[in-house]
Structures are given as C-alpha cells and as structure tokens.
Write an enzyme that holds these catalytic residues in place. Structure first.
Site, mmCIF file in Angstrom:
data_model
loop_
_atom_site.group_PDB
_atom_site.id
_atom_site.type_symbol
_atom_site.label_atom_id
_atom_site.label_comp_id
_atom_site.label_asym_id
_atom_site.label_seq_id
_atom_site.Cartn_x
_atom_site.Cartn_y
_atom_site.Cartn_z
ATOM 1 N N GLN A 66 4.708 9.152 7.460
ATOM 2 C CA GLN A 66 3.794 10.058 6.751
ATOM 3 C C GLN A 66 4.243 11.505 6.915
ATOM 4 O O GLN A 66 4.220 12.283 5.955
ATOM 5 C CB GLN A 66 2.364 9.872 7.256
ATOM 6 C CG GLN A 66 1.792 8.513 6.859
ATOM 7 C CD GLN A 66 0.391 8.280 7.363
ATOM 8 O OE1 GLN A 66 -0.173 9.128 8.056
ATOM 9 N NE2 GLN A 66 -0.170 7.141 7.031
ATOM 10 N N LYS A 101 -4.510 5.630 14.933
ATOM 11 C CA LYS A 101 -4.595 4.985 13.618
ATOM 12 C C LYS A 101 -6.062 5.035 13.164
ATOM 13 O O LYS A 101 -6.837 5.838 13.658
ATOM 14 C CB LYS A 101 -4.055 3.557 13.701
ATOM 15 C CG LYS A 101 -2.555 3.494 13.990
ATOM 16 C CD LYS A 101 -1.754 4.083 12.847
ATOM 17 C CE LYS A 101 -0.253 4.072 13.108
ATOM 18 N NZ LYS A 101 0.489 4.780 12.090
ATOM 19 N N LYS A 118 0.833 -1.207 0.000
ATOM 20 C CA LYS A 118 0.000 0.000 0.000
ATOM 21 C C LYS A 118 0.875 1.267 0.000
ATOM 22 O O LYS A 118 0.627 2.193 -0.782
ATOM 23 C CB LYS A 118 -0.937 -0.016 1.218
ATOM 24 C CG LYS A 118 -1.868 1.184 1.322
ATOM 25 C CD LYS A 118 -3.113 0.867 2.111
ATOM 26 C CE LYS A 118 -2.893 0.705 3.587
ATOM 27 N NZ LYS A 118 -2.682 1.993 4.300
ATOM 28 N N ASP A 160 1.884 -1.247 11.879
ATOM 29 C CA ASP A 160 0.543 -1.666 11.442
ATOM 30 C C ASP A 160 0.230 -3.114 11.824
ATOM 31 O O ASP A 160 -0.884 -3.585 11.585
ATOM 32 C CB ASP A 160 0.418 -1.506 9.923
ATOM 33 C CG ASP A 160 0.430 -0.034 9.511
ATOM 34 O OD1 ASP A 160 0.077 0.829 10.351
ATOM 35 O OD2 ASP A 160 0.807 0.256 8.361
ATOM 36 N N GLY A 219 -5.263 7.885 5.652
ATOM 37 C CA GLY A 219 -4.364 8.849 6.280
ATOM 38 C C GLY A 219 -3.133 9.105 5.423
ATOM 39 O O GLY A 219 -2.631 10.234 5.362
ATOM 40 N N SER A 277 7.110 9.036 12.381
ATOM 41 C CA SER A 277 6.040 8.890 11.385
ATOM 42 C C SER A 277 6.580 9.056 9.977
ATOM 43 O O SER A 277 7.075 10.116 9.604
ATOM 44 C CB SER A 277 4.952 9.940 11.645
ATOM 45 O OG SER A 277 4.116 10.034 10.507
HETATM 46 C C1 S3P Z 1 2.495 4.793 6.294
HETATM 47 C C2 S3P Z 1 3.060 5.143 7.491
HETATM 48 C C3 S3P Z 1 2.529 4.685 8.789
HETATM 49 C C4 S3P Z 1 1.562 3.509 8.636
HETATM 50 C C5 S3P Z 1 0.604 3.709 7.504
HETATM 51 C C6 S3P Z 1 1.333 3.894 6.187
HETATM 52 C C7 S3P Z 1 3.106 5.323 5.048
HETATM 53 O O1 S3P Z 1 1.835 5.759 9.393
HETATM 54 O O2 S3P Z 1 0.853 3.299 9.825
HETATM 55 O O3 S3P Z 1 -0.255 2.588 7.382
HETATM 56 O O4 S3P Z 1 2.776 4.805 3.948
HETATM 57 O O5 S3P Z 1 3.923 6.247 5.140
HETATM 58 P P1 S3P Z 1 2.552 6.842 10.358
HETATM 59 O O6 S3P Z 1 3.474 7.656 9.542
HETATM 60 O O7 S3P Z 1 1.414 7.667 10.900
HETATM 61 O O8 S3P Z 1 3.240 6.028 11.413
#
Ligand code: S3P
Length: 432
Positions: free
Chosen positions: A161, A339, A5, A312, A82, A159
C-alpha cells in the site's frame, strides 16, 4: 473465486486516470472496492456496472486523464478499506485538490503516518487525527501539491500500500519517482501501471532490493482488464478442504502471483495436498484451479521471510495450525497488529474460545495442534470479529473443524471482500 481485491481496486483507479474507456470483467463487487469506485466518481470519473459476469461484474470506466482529478464535493468515505485510503491518498497528493478521508471505527484506528510521511515529501499537506501511541489516523484532510516533487523512497515497512501510494503520486509528478523495496511485496501496481502504458522499470540493486522507477506526467490509455480470482479468498476454502475429513474440492480461478502464494507453500510443507490444475494466464497474472484434498497436517516453523507473500492469510493459517499434529511457530508478524483488527490478539482470543491451545508473543502466535481431533469450544465461546472480515471467515472455517461449532458475533464485515462467502461455504460443505 470472485475477483482479486487488490487488482480490482487498481483497475478502477487506473481506469479513472486513463484517457478513454476501460472495461473490467470479473471485478470484485465487495464493499471495499465499491468505496474506491465511489471516490473515483466523486473526483470526476464515470464508472458504471454493465452487468454480472463470470466470477464478478462487468464494469465500464471513463477516465479523466492523469492530472485531471476534480476536487470532491464531500468527504471521501473509505468504509473499512485501508487499500482505498492509502492508494487514493497517493493519487490526491499530486493533484492540486483537497480531499477529506473518513472511515469506519476499524479504519479510523489504523496508522496513516506510513503514507503521510512520503506524501509530505512530495509536497502534499496533511492534517490527520491523533491516534493511539502517537499514530496519525483518519479522519484526515489532504491538500495535494501544486508542484509535486519526485522522490526516491526506501520503504521502511514491507507494504504494497505504501509502495503503491508513492507510485500513484508519481504519475502526476514531473520527473522520476523511485521506490526502493528491500522486501518484495505484491506487485500488482507495477504490472498494471505498465499495462496502462506507464514507463516503469524494476531492477534489483547490489543488496538485492527491488528498485522501481516511474516516469511522471504519464499518459495512461484505457484497457480491457480481466481480474483473476482472489487467492486471499481461496485461502478459506483451501484450509476448509484440508481440515474436513473426506474433502476433495476443486477451487476454480485462483490467482497465483508469486508475491501472493506464500500460504500454499506453507500448507504444502505442513503436508497439505494442493494440486494446480489447468495453469493459465489471466489479465497478465498466473492463474490455476486448485484441487485440495483432506490431509493430515503437521506443525511447522513458518519462515518470517514468507510473511509479505501471505500477509492476509495468517488468520486462516492459524486455524490450520490448530488442527495440525505438533507445534506451529510464527514470528515477525508485527504488521498483523495494524490490519483491520490486531490479528495476533484477536485470533489468539478467538482460537482460545474455540478450544485451541495458543500462545501469543510480541510478533506472532505459537499453536499446539490437536493432531486432527475436532476442536472443543468453551460454553461462552462467541467469537468477537472486531469489524474484521478475515477473522469472521477464518473462524467459520474453524467451526467446520469443531465438535461444538463456532459462533461468530458479526458476519457483516465479510461483505467488504467476499460477499458470496457464506453461500459458497454452504454449497461446498453441503456437497461433502
Ligand atoms: C494490499 C496490501 C496489503 C494487504 C491488503 C491489500 C494492497 O497491505 O494486507 O489487504 O492491495 O496493496 P499492506 O500494504 O499494509 O501490507
């Protein structure tokens, strides 16, 4: 396993910003990734599905070039995702356009202050909705900067993200954007930015933090991308095979990027038999098939330092712990509370009703395992998933290890990340 993903989101985003054509094979065709595709189209990119391929779809992307995103005509609907929201906020922040971000009830409760703060420093103007406990949430409106400022940003929370939002904003920002990451998180953005031709360096500073530097006003060139299988999706099948007596399962095409492989390490420490077969490289990421056999698991104390590499996977680890011999202790997991649902509270309630012995602390769960005896659920044990795909899939796995079965109230969220889950689970358990 279907495509990863995280990598699928990034391949569409960078393809949409590159010049020329990007081909993606093995793209995860889950709702979250389709939300990203729709948003990139709304900002000018051409994104088409060419057909089905091995483990996912074949897609073609024509990008607009860094700096070329167009103002979307309507609000960007991020659904449950998210990752789409936070990464796209980064992209929009350094383009002179305005976008409104909306999402479902789960996403609209999640904190966006963590990206609003650094993107504000870059020069974006963001008006968000007030959430619980002073948080800033969707719906929000983001006006990108006309003249974005390069920043040096030390991540206050582990994070990927937030890291990625700042780096993506840096693409259209003159000068060097720097992110300092004291605790490493998944590094797919760094790998893929380099693959598309960005000038990005990573160095470890005196305190052991990763310092990532990206040169702005980058020119990205279209690429051929093969998306490896998602280890976070494989996790459900790894745990199912470990728990169900007689299992001997080969899970093909599992991404094993070290920043994602924490669960395998913990399950092996619990006594799980997980063998890597046919190790190879796919799309610049390590991949193998996993042969997993039923194993007697022992409870462990999970090192909080492993959390980012399995963030996750905790819901399904809790299921494994509920069937292990002895106690499993997890801590340092505050992030799980923000989450798709509060995964500490929701998994405590779910495992309770499935008949497991669980204690909730501020930052984790302590679980007393059955020593391999099947769970015995209570009469009104319907599991509430709270729009969280990973709760639904984890509790389906718990159902395989339960005398009375487990009933999940809503399986629709599974389609956000793993549309083929139910079919694959039926096939795997039918073959047993
Ligand atoms: C993700 C980062 C993670 C993860 C999410 C996907 C990404 O989140 O939990 O399912 O693709 O960068 P966080 O950055 O909030 O930890």
């Amino acid at each position: 396993m279907p495509g990863d993903k995280s990598i699928s989101h990034r391949s569409l985003m960078l393809g949409a910003l590159a010049l020329g054509e990007t081909r993606v094979s093995g793209l995860l065709e889950g709702e979250d990734v389709l939300s990203t595709a729709a948003a990139m189209r709304a900002m000018g990119a051409t994104i088409e599905r060419l057909g089905a391929g091995d483990g996912g779809g074949e897609w073609r992307v024509h990008g607009v070039g860094v700096g070329g995103l167009l103002q979307p005509a309507a609000a960007l609907d991020m659904g449950n995702s998210g990752t789409s929201t936070r990464l796209l906020m980064g992209l929009v922040a350094s383009h002179p356009i305005t976008a409104t971000f909306i999402g479902d009830a789960s996403l609209s409760g999640r904190p966006m202050g963590r990206v609003i703060e650094p993107l504000g420093r870059i020069g974006a103007e963001i008006t968000a909705s007030p959430g619980a406990n002073g948080t800033q949430t969707l719906p929000l409106m983001l006006r990108g900067a006309d003249l974005p400022v390069p920043i040096s940003y030390r991540l206050p929370v582990a994070s990927a993200q937030v890291k990625s939002a700042v780096l993506l904003a840096g693409l259209n920002t003159r000068g060097i954007t720097e992110v300092i990451e004291p605790v490493p998180t998944r590094d797919h953005s760094e790998r893929m930015l380099r693959g598309f031709g960005a000038d990005l360096s990573v160095e470890i500073d005196g305190q052991g933090a990763r310092v990532i530097r990206l040169t702005g006003e980058a020119e990205l060139r279209g690429q051929q991308i093969v998306v490896p299988g998602d280890p976070s999706s494989a996790a459900f099948f790894i745990v199912a095979a470990l728990l169900v007596p007689g299992s001997d399962l080969v899970i093909e095409n599992v991404g094993l990027n070290p920043t994602r492989a924490g669960l395998i390490e913990v399950l092996r420490a619990m006594g799980g038999s997980i063998e890597e077969v046919n190790p190879r490289e796919v799309g610049g990421e390590p991949v193998a098939d996993l042969r997993v056999r039923h194993s007697a698991l022992r409870g462990v104390e999970v090192d909080p330092a492993l959390a980012p590499a399995m963030i996750d996977e905790f819901p399904v680890l809790f299921v494994a712990a509920a069937l292990a011999q002895g106690t499993t202790v997890t801590r340092g997991l505050e992030e799980l509370r923000v989450k798709e649902s509060d995964r500490i509270a929701v998994m405590r309630a779910a495992l309770d009703s499935a008949g497991a012995r669980v204690n909730e602390t501020e930052d984790g769960l302590t679980i007393e395992g059955t020593g391999g005896e099947p769970l015995r659920g209570s009469a009104n044990g319907r599991i509430k998933t709270h729009l969280d795909h990973r709760i639904a899939m984890s509790m389906a796995v718990a159902g395989l290890a339960s005398r009375d079965g487990v009933e999940v109230d809503d399986t629709r969220p599974i389609a956000t990340s793993f549309p083929s889950f139910e079919d694959l689970l039926a096939t795997a358990s039918g073959a047993a």
